[in-house]
Design a protein around this motif. Sequence first.
Motif, PDB file in Angstrom:
ATOM      1  N   LEU A  99       0.827  -1.202   0.000  1.00  9.31           N
ATOM      2  CA  LEU A  99       0.000   0.000   0.000  1.00  9.31           C
ATOM      3  C   LEU A  99       0.864   1.256   0.000  1.00  9.31           C
ATOM      4  CD1 LEU A  99      -3.011   0.750   0.065  1.00  9.31           C
ATOM      5  CD2 LEU A  99      -2.835   0.911   2.553  1.00  9.31           C
ATOM      6  N   ALA A 100       1.937   1.223   0.796  1.00  8.54           N
ATOM      7  CA  ALA A 100       2.855   2.367   0.829  1.00  8.54           C
ATOM      8  C   ALA A 100       3.492   2.592  -0.543  1.00  8.54           C
ATOM      9  CB  ALA A 100       3.933   2.140   1.881  1.00  8.54           C
ATOM     10  N   PRO A 110       8.477   8.542   0.510  1.00 12.76           N
ATOM     11  CA  PRO A 110       8.423   7.190   1.083  1.00 12.76           C
ATOM     12  C   PRO A 110       8.086   7.162   2.565  1.00 12.76           C
ATOM     13  CG  PRO A 110      10.251   7.337  -0.433  1.00 12.76           C
ATOM     14  CD  PRO A 110       9.682   8.723  -0.327  1.00 12.76           C
ATOM     15  N   ALA A 111       8.669   8.071   3.341  1.00 13.27           N
ATOM     16  CA  ALA A 111       8.388   8.074   4.781  1.00 13.27           C
ATOM     17  C   ALA A 111       6.934   8.434   5.054  1.00 13.27           C
ATOM     18  CB  ALA A 111       9.319   9.054   5.484  1.00 13.27           C
ATOM     19  N   LEU A 112       6.434   9.427   4.330  1.00 13.84           N
ATOM     20  CA  LEU A 112       5.034   9.826   4.498  1.00 13.84           C
ATOM     21  C   LEU A 112       4.093   8.737   3.996  1.00 13.84           C
ATOM     22  CD1 LEU A 112       2.915  11.904   5.269  1.00 13.84           C
ATOM     23  CD2 LEU A 112       3.216  12.967   3.009  1.00 13.84           C
ATOM     24  N   ALA A 117       0.012   4.682   5.024  1.00 11.10           N
ATOM     25  CA  ALA A 117      -0.409   3.287   4.918  1.00 11.10           C
ATOM     26  C   ALA A 117      -0.663   2.689   6.300  1.00 11.10           C
ATOM     27  CB  ALA A 117       0.648   2.472   4.175  1.00 11.10           C
ATOM     28  N   GLU A 118       0.202   2.986   7.246  1.00 17.34           N
ATOM     29  CA  GLU A 118       0.032   2.476   8.614  1.00 17.34           C
ATOM     30  C   GLU A 118      -1.272   2.977   9.229  1.00 17.34           C
ATOM     31  OE1 GLU A 118       3.446   3.765  10.712  1.00 17.34           O
ATOM     32  OE2 GLU A 118       4.769   2.168   9.940  1.00 17.34           O
ATOM     33  N   HIS A 129      -7.188  -1.056   1.022  1.00 26.66           N
ATOM     34  CA  HIS A 129      -6.681  -1.830  -0.115  1.00 26.66           C
ATOM     35  C   HIS A 129      -7.719  -1.935  -1.230  1.00 26.66           C
ATOM     36  CE1 HIS A 129      -2.719  -3.446   1.090  1.00 26.66           C
ATOM     37  NE2 HIS A 129      -3.158  -3.184   2.317  1.00 26.66           N
ATOM     38  N   ALA A 130      -8.988  -2.047  -0.863  1.00 27.84           N
ATOM     39  CA  ALA A 130     -10.040  -2.108  -1.881  1.00 27.84           C
ATOM     40  C   ALA A 130     -10.057  -0.832  -2.707  1.00 27.84           C
ATOM     41  CB  ALA A 130     -11.401  -2.324  -1.213  1.00 27.84           C
ATOM     42  N   ARG A 131      -9.931   0.299  -2.043  1.00 33.14           N
ATOM     43  CA  ARG A 131      -9.991   1.581  -2.741  1.00 33.14           C
ATOM     44  C   ARG A 131      -8.729   1.861  -3.545  1.00 33.14           C
ATOM     45  NH1 ARG A 131     -10.638   4.439   1.453  1.00 33.14           N
ATOM     46  NH2 ARG A 131      -8.408   4.806   1.779  1.00 33.14           N
ATOM     47  N   ASP A 132      -7.564   1.707  -2.923  1.00 29.43           N
ATOM     48  CA  ASP A 132      -6.326   2.167  -3.546  1.00 29.43           C
ATOM     49  C   ASP A 132      -5.583   1.103  -4.356  1.00 29.43           C
ATOM     50  OD1 ASP A 132      -6.613   4.774  -2.524  1.00 29.43           O
ATOM     51  OD2 ASP A 132      -5.834   4.121  -0.588  1.00 29.43           O
ATOM     52  N   GLU A 133      -5.816  -0.167  -4.038  1.00 29.46           N
ATOM     53  CA  GLU A 133      -5.165  -1.235  -4.808  1.00 29.46           C
ATOM     54  C   GLU A 133      -6.098  -1.810  -5.869  1.00 29.46           C
ATOM     55  OE1 GLU A 133      -3.161  -5.676  -4.181  1.00 29.46           O
ATOM     56  OE2 GLU A 133      -3.660  -4.441  -2.427  1.00 29.46           O
TER      57      GLU A 133
END
Length: 230
Positions: A99-100, A110-112, A117-118, A129-133
Amino acid sequence: MINYRERHYTGRVGWLRAAVLGANDGIVSTASLVIGVAAASAVRGDVLVAGVAGLVAGAMSMAAGEYVSVSSQADTEQADLARERKELDDDEVFEQEELAAIYVDRGLDPALAKQVAEQLMAHDALTAHARDELGISETLSARPIQAAFASAGSFVVGAALPLIVVFLSPESILVPAVSVTSLIFLALLGVVAARTGGSPIIKATVRVTFWGALAMGLTALVGALFGTVV
């Protein structure tokens, strides 16, 4: 507190697509059918019977077609969600990294991205995950019943319009009367659909009237040829 729940046109996609498709199909198919029958020198009664039969058959076909096709989409979405749920149970750390990585590809540091994601996974991992992946959201998710009713109902309304014209017009001018009024109905449908969906009005109106005129013209030609041969 700021209210972030703004009203967007995408919230109407599910029912608007089905409703516009149904109304357009109702007008074009019924008008084309009655024009073809009338062009074959049929009397008003025969034209009305053919039109009503086309209305009933078309409405049922639209409802069944929308329900089956959107149900297939819903089944695919549910299968993807079940797979994603299992992957989250098996390896949550990897899924968080995945997700990150998606957020990094979209431009986050990357850090943000890791922090986002966390936090999102802590709130609702599957939804994130449904929305973004997977690209599945509440707004755009498949709704078979809604699509079936919207399509069938709008088809009946659209098909009823040329039938009313057949009933009210003199028998001698059925073909031109149905043709002209149906093009007007299609133009109005294009305007309403464009305003509801926030799209350009002229483009939508020209598009829907052009294909309607083409369908009616070809059907009238077939009806005239058939009537002449028989």
